[in-house]
Design a protein around this motif. Structure first.
Motif, PDB file in Angstrom:
ATOM      1  N   GLY A 107      15.690 -36.536 -56.506  1.00 37.83           N
ATOM      2  CA  GLY A 107      14.278 -36.897 -56.540  1.00 37.83           C
ATOM      3  C   GLY A 107      13.607 -36.726 -55.194  1.00 37.83           C
ATOM      4  O   GLY A 107      12.477 -36.234 -55.105  1.00 37.83           O
ATOM      5  N   LEU A 108      14.288 -37.134 -54.122  1.00 40.49           N
ATOM      6  CA  LEU A 108      13.725 -36.939 -52.781  1.00 40.49           C
ATOM      7  C   LEU A 108      13.521 -35.463 -52.472  1.00 40.49           C
ATOM      8  O   LEU A 108      12.479 -35.064 -51.943  1.00 40.49           O
ATOM      9  CB  LEU A 108      14.661 -37.568 -51.739  1.00 40.49           C
ATOM     10  N   ALA A 109      14.535 -34.635 -52.798  1.00 38.23           N
ATOM     11  CA  ALA A 109      14.441 -33.207 -52.503  1.00 38.23           C
ATOM     12  C   ALA A 109      13.319 -32.546 -53.296  1.00 38.23           C
ATOM     13  O   ALA A 109      12.552 -31.739 -52.766  1.00 38.23           O
ATOM     14  CB  ALA A 109      15.775 -32.534 -52.795  1.00 38.23           C
ATOM     15  N   GLY A 132      10.060 -29.366 -48.504  1.00 36.46           N
ATOM     16  CA  GLY A 132      10.083 -29.148 -47.062  1.00 36.46           C
ATOM     17  C   GLY A 132      11.440 -29.379 -46.440  1.00 36.46           C
ATOM     18  O   GLY A 132      12.486 -28.968 -46.974  1.00 36.46           O
ATOM     19  N   LEU A 133      11.452 -30.045 -45.293  1.00 32.22           N
ATOM     20  CA  LEU A 133      12.686 -30.276 -44.545  1.00 32.22           C
ATOM     21  C   LEU A 133      13.655 -31.161 -45.317  1.00 32.22           C
ATOM     22  O   LEU A 133      14.881 -30.949 -45.252  1.00 32.22           O
ATOM     23  CB  LEU A 133      12.353 -30.914 -43.190  1.00 32.22           C
ATOM     24  N   ILE A 134      13.129 -32.148 -46.053  1.00 37.33           N
ATOM     25  CA  ILE A 134      14.011 -33.010 -46.850  1.00 37.33           C
ATOM     26  C   ILE A 134      14.723 -32.198 -47.912  1.00 37.33           C
ATOM     27  O   ILE A 134      15.934 -32.355 -48.145  1.00 37.33           O
ATOM     28  CB  ILE A 134      13.193 -34.157 -47.481  1.00 37.33           C
ATOM     29  N   ASP A 135      13.992 -31.311 -48.569  1.00 32.60           N
ATOM     30  CA  ASP A 135      14.592 -30.457 -49.599  1.00 32.60           C
ATOM     31  C   ASP A 135      15.635 -29.534 -48.989  1.00 32.60           C
ATOM     32  O   ASP A 135      16.724 -29.348 -49.554  1.00 32.60           O
ATOM     33  CB  ASP A 135      13.497 -29.654 -50.293  1.00 32.60           C
ATOM     34  N   ILE A 150      20.197 -27.466 -49.509  1.00 28.26           N
ATOM     35  CA  ILE A 150      20.954 -26.360 -48.915  1.00 28.26           C
ATOM     36  C   ILE A 150      22.214 -26.859 -48.219  1.00 28.26           C
ATOM     37  O   ILE A 150      23.298 -26.296 -48.390  1.00 28.26           O
ATOM     38  CB  ILE A 150      20.067 -25.557 -47.949  1.00 28.26           C
ATOM     39  N   PHE A 151      22.081 -27.911 -47.443  1.00 33.88           N
ATOM     40  CA  PHE A 151      23.232 -28.352 -46.652  1.00 33.88           C
ATOM     41  C   PHE A 151      24.127 -29.328 -47.428  1.00 33.88           C
ATOM     42  O   PHE A 151      25.331 -29.092 -47.577  1.00 33.88           O
ATOM     43  CB  PHE A 151      22.748 -28.992 -45.345  1.00 33.88           C
ATOM     44  N   LEU A 152      23.546 -30.410 -47.944  1.00 34.12           N
ATOM     45  CA  LEU A 152      24.361 -31.457 -48.561  1.00 34.12           C
ATOM     46  C   LEU A 152      24.939 -31.023 -49.903  1.00 34.12           C
ATOM     47  O   LEU A 152      26.155 -31.081 -50.131  1.00 34.12           O
ATOM     48  CB  LEU A 152      23.525 -32.725 -48.728  1.00 34.12           C
ATOM     49  N   MET A 153      24.077 -30.548 -50.812  1.00 34.48           N
ATOM     50  CA  MET A 153      24.556 -30.154 -52.132  1.00 34.48           C
ATOM     51  C   MET A 153      25.514 -28.975 -52.057  1.00 34.48           C
ATOM     52  O   MET A 153      26.578 -28.970 -52.699  1.00 34.48           O
ATOM     53  CB  MET A 153      23.372 -29.812 -53.044  1.00 34.48           C
ATOM     54  N   ARG A 185      16.352 -32.429 -59.244  1.00 33.30           N
ATOM     55  CA  ARG A 185      15.488 -31.661 -58.345  1.00 33.30           C
ATOM     56  C   ARG A 185      14.700 -30.599 -59.114  1.00 33.30           C
ATOM     57  O   ARG A 185      13.489 -30.439 -58.922  1.00 33.30           O
ATOM     58  CB  ARG A 185      16.325 -30.997 -57.253  1.00 33.30           C
ATOM     59  N   ALA A 186      15.383 -29.864 -59.981  1.00 33.40           N
ATOM     60  CA  ALA A 186      14.705 -28.818 -60.745  1.00 33.40           C
ATOM     61  C   ALA A 186      13.636 -29.397 -61.658  1.00 33.40           C
ATOM     62  O   ALA A 186      12.529 -28.845 -61.778  1.00 33.40           O
ATOM     63  CB  ALA A 186      15.725 -28.026 -61.557  1.00 33.40           C
ATOM     64  N   GLN A 187      13.938 -30.525 -62.297  1.00 32.82           N
ATOM     65  CA  GLN A 187      12.961 -31.136 -63.197  1.00 32.82           C
ATOM     66  C   GLN A 187      11.768 -31.710 -62.438  1.00 32.82           C
ATOM     67  O   GLN A 187      10.623 -31.602 -62.881  1.00 32.82           O
ATOM     68  CB  GLN A 187      13.648 -32.244 -64.013  1.00 32.82           C
ATOM     69  N   VAL A 188      12.032 -32.315 -61.276  1.00 30.09           N
ATOM     70  CA  VAL A 188      10.944 -32.886 -60.479  1.00 30.09           C
ATOM     71  C   VAL A 188      10.035 -31.784 -59.958  1.00 30.09           C
ATOM     72  O   VAL A 188       8.802 -31.937 -59.932  1.00 30.09           O
ATOM     73  CB  VAL A 188      11.511 -33.729 -59.320  1.00 30.09           C
ATOM     74  N   LEU A 189      10.604 -30.664 -59.550  1.00 31.20           N
ATOM     75  CA  LEU A 189       9.790 -29.544 -59.086  1.00 31.20           C
ATOM     76  C   LEU A 189       8.849 -29.055 -60.182  1.00 31.20           C
ATOM     77  O   LEU A 189       7.715 -28.615 -59.896  1.00 31.20           O
ATOM     78  CB  LEU A 189      10.693 -28.396 -58.621  1.00 31.20           C
TER      79      LEU A 189
END
Length: 282
Positions: free
Chosen positions: A98-100, A105-108, A113-116, A159-163
């Motif tokens: 949800g945050l991403a 931006g930078l949070i996403d 990219i890095f964590l997932m 993330r995909a659904q929120v986008l």
């Protein structure tokens, strides 16, 4: 008059099979002390490796413990762990995904990219094995180990659904009226992305049951004498030919549990996905 989509879905044989099997297993898990006549940890060497019969419906293991009682209590353990794993993974996935998706931006970039990608680069079961081997076996460690690798799938889905939802008109209207980020997400975005999460959770329950059985089979599950389907299969390896009932019943329990969640997941997907409902005439 056409029948409602719910009635049509319930007329699917696999949906009914999944519901009946799951209801039966939940009932068995909840009523285990009343269903199992024997103590699952009681040792009786005088009746070791007994074949299924009136005294012991599923037979006994190499220590004379009643297999029926151990399978019944194993349902309580496996379903309980599966529920906790899915709950932890789903909560972490909703939070991070949800945050991403909402802020971008930078949070996403950091989360997606890095964590997932870092967690996706490591096989989930190997990560769980390493985690349990480091911290030691136990229910809490087992749940944490399976949740560490399981949250990524939920986070990517969220993330995909929120986008897709965050730019919708009703979200823009709530933002224009001065609603805060938390209120917008909880009241306007989250309810509109629950359908795929429900399907993913049902299928994730099957994966959690299978993963718990795998770790228990490897000796990394809940310590004995707590009965577990995976540990029962591990103990039965040396008696595969002289006492095959030791393998048969816990293996059937794992198979039926995984099948019922997969059947329910497929039925929920057919009902909740509008494209599938239209193509199937639901």
């Amino acid at each position: 008059m056409s029948r409602t989509p719910t009635l049509r879905v319930l007329q699917q044989p696999l949906a009914w099979a999944g519901l009946i099997i799951l209801a039966g297993m939940l009932l068995v898990a909840l009523l285990a002390p009343w269903i199992a006549r024997e103590n699952p940890a009681a040792i009786d060497l005088s009746h070791r490796l007994a074949s299924p019969g009136a005294a012991h419906w599923f037979g006994t293991d190499e220590l004379g413990r009643d297999i029926f009682a151990r399978v019944v209590y194993g349902a309580r353990l496996s379903l309980g762990i599966a529920v906790m794993v899915v709950a932890c993974s789903l909560s972490a996935g909703i939070l991070l995904g949800g945050l991403a998706g909402y802020f971008g931006g930078l949070i996403d970039i950091t989360i997606n990219i890095f964590l997932m990608n870092a967690f996706m680069a490591m096989p989930g079961i190997l990560l769980a094995i390493a985690f349990v081997a480091f911290l030691g076996p136990g229910m809490i460690n087992l749940v944490l180990a399976l949740s560490i690798g399981g949250w990524v799938g939920y986070a990517r889905l969220v993330r995909a659904q929120v986008l897709a939802v965050r730019e919708r008109e009703f979200v823009e209207a709530a933002r224009a009226l001065g609603a805060g980020h938390l209120r917008i997400f909880l009241r306007h975005i989250l309810p509109n992305i629950l359908q795929p999460l429900i399907v993913q959770s049902a299928i994730g329950m099957a994966g959690a049951v299978l993963a718990e059985a795998t770790l228990s089979f490897l000796g990394l599950g809940v310590p004995p004498p707590t009965p577990s389907w995976g540990s029962m299969l591990d103990e039965a390896r040396s008696h595969l030919f002289d006492a095959p009932h030791l393998v048969l019943f816990p293996a059937l329990a794992v198979m039926l549990c995984v099948l019922c969640f997969n059947f329910l997941g497929d039925a929920l997907r057919d009902y909740l996905d509008p494209r599938t409902r239209i193509s199937a005439g639901l």
